[in-house]
Design an enzyme around this catalytic site. Structure first.
Site, PDB file in Angstrom:
ATOM      1  CE1 TYR A  22      -3.391   2.861   0.634  1.00 16.17           C
ATOM      2  CE2 TYR A  22      -1.869   3.537   2.383  1.00 16.17           C
ATOM      3  CZ  TYR A  22      -2.954   3.807   1.559  1.00 16.17           C
ATOM      4  OH  TYR A  22      -3.596   5.006   1.625  1.00 16.17           O
ATOM      5  CG  HIS A  66      -3.789  14.238  -1.160  1.00 14.77           C
ATOM      6  ND1 HIS A  66      -4.207  13.650  -2.325  1.00 14.77           N
ATOM      7  CD2 HIS A  66      -3.990  13.303  -0.187  1.00 14.77           C
ATOM      8  CE1 HIS A  66      -4.631  12.426  -2.092  1.00 14.77           C
ATOM      9  NE2 HIS A  66      -4.519  12.183  -0.796  1.00 14.77           N
ATOM     10  CG  ASN A 106      -0.295   9.129   6.044  1.00 16.63           C
ATOM     11  OD1 ASN A 106      -1.122   9.587   6.818  1.00 16.63           O
ATOM     12  ND2 ASN A 106      -0.452   7.965   5.439  1.00 16.63           N
ATOM     13  CE1 TYR A 116     -17.517  30.814  47.370  1.00 16.56           C
ATOM     14  CE2 TYR A 116     -18.553  29.819  45.448  1.00 16.56           C
ATOM     15  CZ  TYR A 116     -18.476  29.991  46.826  1.00 16.56           C
ATOM     16  OH  TYR A 116     -19.363  29.339  47.637  1.00 16.56           O
ATOM     17  NE  ARG A 143     -14.060  32.515  50.190  1.00 14.56           N
ATOM     18  CZ  ARG A 143     -15.237  31.883  50.378  1.00 14.56           C
ATOM     19  NH1 ARG A 143     -15.241  30.681  50.916  1.00 14.56           N
ATOM     20  NH2 ARG A 143     -16.359  32.443  50.048  1.00 14.56           N
ATOM     21  CG  PHE A 188      -2.880   7.746   9.652  1.00 14.62           C
ATOM     22  CD1 PHE A 188      -4.232   7.956   9.863  1.00 14.62           C
ATOM     23  CD2 PHE A 188      -2.477   6.531   9.122  1.00 14.62           C
ATOM     24  CE1 PHE A 188      -5.172   6.971   9.562  1.00 14.62           C
ATOM     25  CE2 PHE A 188      -3.411   5.546   8.802  1.00 14.62           C
ATOM     26  CZ  PHE A 188      -4.764   5.768   9.028  1.00 14.62           C
ATOM     27  CD  GLU A 196      -8.600   8.616   4.268  1.00 10.51           C
ATOM     28  OE1 GLU A 196      -9.034   9.778   4.280  1.00 10.51           O
ATOM     29  OE2 GLU A 196      -7.638   8.243   3.573  1.00 10.51           O
TER      30      GLU A 196
END
Length: 610
Positions: free
Chosen positions: A152, A182, A295, A351, A354, A400, A485
């Protein structure tokens, strides 16, 4: 008409020149006018004619004589830098000293190191061991290609095309097409500092030797980093699995000599010309190198590293600012088991004063937790497939996936926001005369003057905006790549909004610090503790007391800069360390406001946690 681009204090201004017989002095003065026009306080510059400065070319860094004509020393579209007397030349233009390097091995980089690399403080070198691992990993990849094995991302397509086998003759084209397709991000580019961090972090991960990158390509990336040749990387487009594909593709695209690049010498230009101007060649991708470059979780993690470092810095200073407010409001310190106001009638405070140790305390603990996760991610192999040279195999996995840093940064956002939430309430107490016993909105002649009225509104607006930004991005997931994905982290947005939240926290605390220092003016001649007086003196070096209304934004920005530079922490730190050494047993936790008080009769106890 000839145009010149001038760099002034981290900004670029363009100057058109009708007459190139004008001098370099004229060019500098015209650039200053344009710079000042965009600044509410003229950038702190008085008269342009009286301002002294020097000018130098970005290309070659040669200084220019103010009396030389433009025609004699510059060409159309040249880039120059102008430094005002008293300023330092931009660090972007100062080459690192010989031998000043950060040695990367893929295992020991920290978030602090990464931020310093982003600032351009160091160049990069690899350890011999890292080089050996990279070479071994590449040798296995070359063997896989030579033997025509189906693996792959090496000899197949990507994502939903994982079952498509690619001929050996097209493996180079496969990797180049991957990077080009991409590179689909949108939005403003990352700043040079953040792009340097992104590039440095990707180099560090590749140096681990589990990605199959060639040493030649990795060295080319290092050379680009050391020359500050930085790709155009849009900030939007990653879903955080498979890693930060879009931003890392843009990063790789520039290194291939395509798209846009920036360097201090050139500004923005075509990548191939920027590389050429620095004597560098575009990288030529070998099998698997495209996917090795894109990646991983480096966008999430590099922005996360900046967020956690800034969060840590502002959290330390938040304690100091809260202590100053406590003094101005004459708050009791009995809640901290010490009795500075031992003769006052007040039994307990609101508060926001404190409970400051408890609220600030969990923010500090969360920051440490997140920093540990970010540092682990910084030194993790996040590629796919992973190349194990010592075992002679490649494994497709899920390193990844950005869920770890995404979840951690959502935690960080929620925790650090609380520092602003409680600070805004303290600002209200400082400005409200029924709560502070000080003039309304910390100014005399109220009505004629409005004082800190709208500064408090600004703080409230930032806190409200943070409440929306604190919604965790990592609870969302959208299936991508044809359901291959099908679960993603949305970590890119987690990192970007964490940075926005941290910046808002810094700004709110800057307003509180300004308000507390103004409150001190109404309590004189009384004095607070030595470290807090030092903090007051520091603020007064950049902001004068409010006698009557004036333009306030520059004051807030000036104090915000003190916090960014950690100057408030630096002036108080010696006193804090001395106090902790002399008065606090090592086994006991310390109140964040303890350094501002008298020595305690006994250590403070945290009842709920002991």
């Amino acid at each position: 008409m000839p145009r010149f681009t001038v760099h002034i204090r981290d900004e670029w201004v363009a100057v058109a020149c009708r007459d190139t017989s004008n001098t370099i002095r004229w060019l500098g003065q015209e650039a200053l006018k344009r710079y000042m026009k965009n600044k509410p306080d003229n950038g702190g510059i008085g008269s342009v004619r009286e301002t002294r400065f020097i000018v130098r070319r970005c290309q070659g860094l040669g200084l220019l004589d103010a009396d030389d004509t433009i025609d004699d020393v510059l060409e159309d579209n040249d880039f120059v830098e102008l430094a005002i007397e008293g300023d330092t030349m931009s660090s972007d233009f100062i080459p690192c000293e010989p031998g000043v390097s950060n040695i990367l091995d893929g295992d020991s980089l920290t978030s602090t190191d990464l931020v310093n690399l982003g600032r351009g403080l160091y160049k990069i070198k690899l350890t011999p061991e890292a080089e050996r691992k990279v070479v071994q990993s590449r040798e296995l990849l070359d063997t896989i290609v030579k033997e025509n094995k189906v693996v792959y991302g090496i000899t197949t397509g990507f994502g939903n095309f994982a079952r498509t086998v690619i001929p050996v003759s097209k493996l180079k084209e496969l990797q180049e097409n991957l990077v080009r397709s991409h590179s689909a991000g949108l939005g403003n580019p990352l700043s040079p500092e953040r792009t340097r961090m992104l590039l440095a972090l990707r180099i560090n991960v590749l140096a681990k030797g589990y990605s199959g990158i060639s040493l030649e390509t990795l060295e080319a990336m290092i050379q680009a980093f050391n020359a500050s040749c930085l790709s155009f990387v849009p900030e939007k487009g990653t879903v955080g699995a498979s890693g930060d594909l879009a931003p890392l593709s843009h990063l790789a695209l520039g290194l291939m000599g395509e798209g846009k690049m920036w360097s201090p010498k050139s500004g923005w230009a075509d990548a191939k010309y920027v590389l050429e101007a620095h004597g560098l060649k575009p990288i030529s991708l070998k099998p698997k190198e495209g996917i090795a470059l894109i990646n991983g979780t480096q966008m999430i993690t590099s922005l996360g590293a900046e967020a956690v470092e800034r969060a840590q810095a502002i959290a330390q200073q938040a304690d100091i600012i809260a202590a100053l407010t406590l003094e101005v409001l004459k708050g009791t310190t009995k809640a901290f088991d010490s009795e500075s106001h031992r003769f006052c009638e007040r039994v307990q405070d609101a508060y926001t004063m404190r409970c400051c140790p408890q609220v600030h305390g969990i923010a500090n603990d969360t920051i440490k937790f997140v920093q540990n996760i970010i540092n682990t991610e910084i030194n993790s192999a996040t590629d796919n497939p992973m190349v194990f040279a010592e075992r002679g195999e490649t494994i497709s996995g899920g390193n990844f996936h950005g869920e770890y840093p995404a979840k951690a940064l959502d935690f960080l956002a929620i925790a650090v926001h609380e520092l602003a939430s409680i600070s805004e309430r303290r600002i209200e107490r400082l400005c409200n005369p029924s709560l502070s016993e000080l003039p309304a909105f910390l100014v005399n002649e109220g009505g004629l003057n409005s004082g800190f009225m709208i500064a408090h509104c600004t703080a409230a607006s930032l806190v409200s905006e943070n409440k929306v930004l604190c919604h965790p991005s990592s609870v969302d997931s959208l299936s991508t790549s044809a359901a291959t994905e099908d679960h993603v982290s949305m970590g890119g947005w987690a990192a970007r909004k964490a940075l926005r939240i941290v910046e808002h926290v810094e700004q709110v605390l800057a307003i509180e610090l300004l308000a507390a220092c103004q409150g001190i003016e109404f309590l004189r001649p009384l004095r607070t503790t030595t470290p807090l007086e030092k903090v007051y003196d520091l603020v007064r070096t950049v902001v004068k007391p409010w006698i009557k209304d004036r333009f306030m934004s520059p004051d807030i920005e000036a104090v915000h800069r003190l916090l960014l530079d950690q100057k408030v922490w630096n002036v108080a730190k010696p006193y804090i360390e001395k106090y902790q050494t002399e008065y606090i047993p090592e086994s006991r936790p310390v109140s964040p406001t303890a350094f501002s008080l008298d020595p305690p009769a006994s250590p403070r106890k945290r009842v709920r946690h002991e």
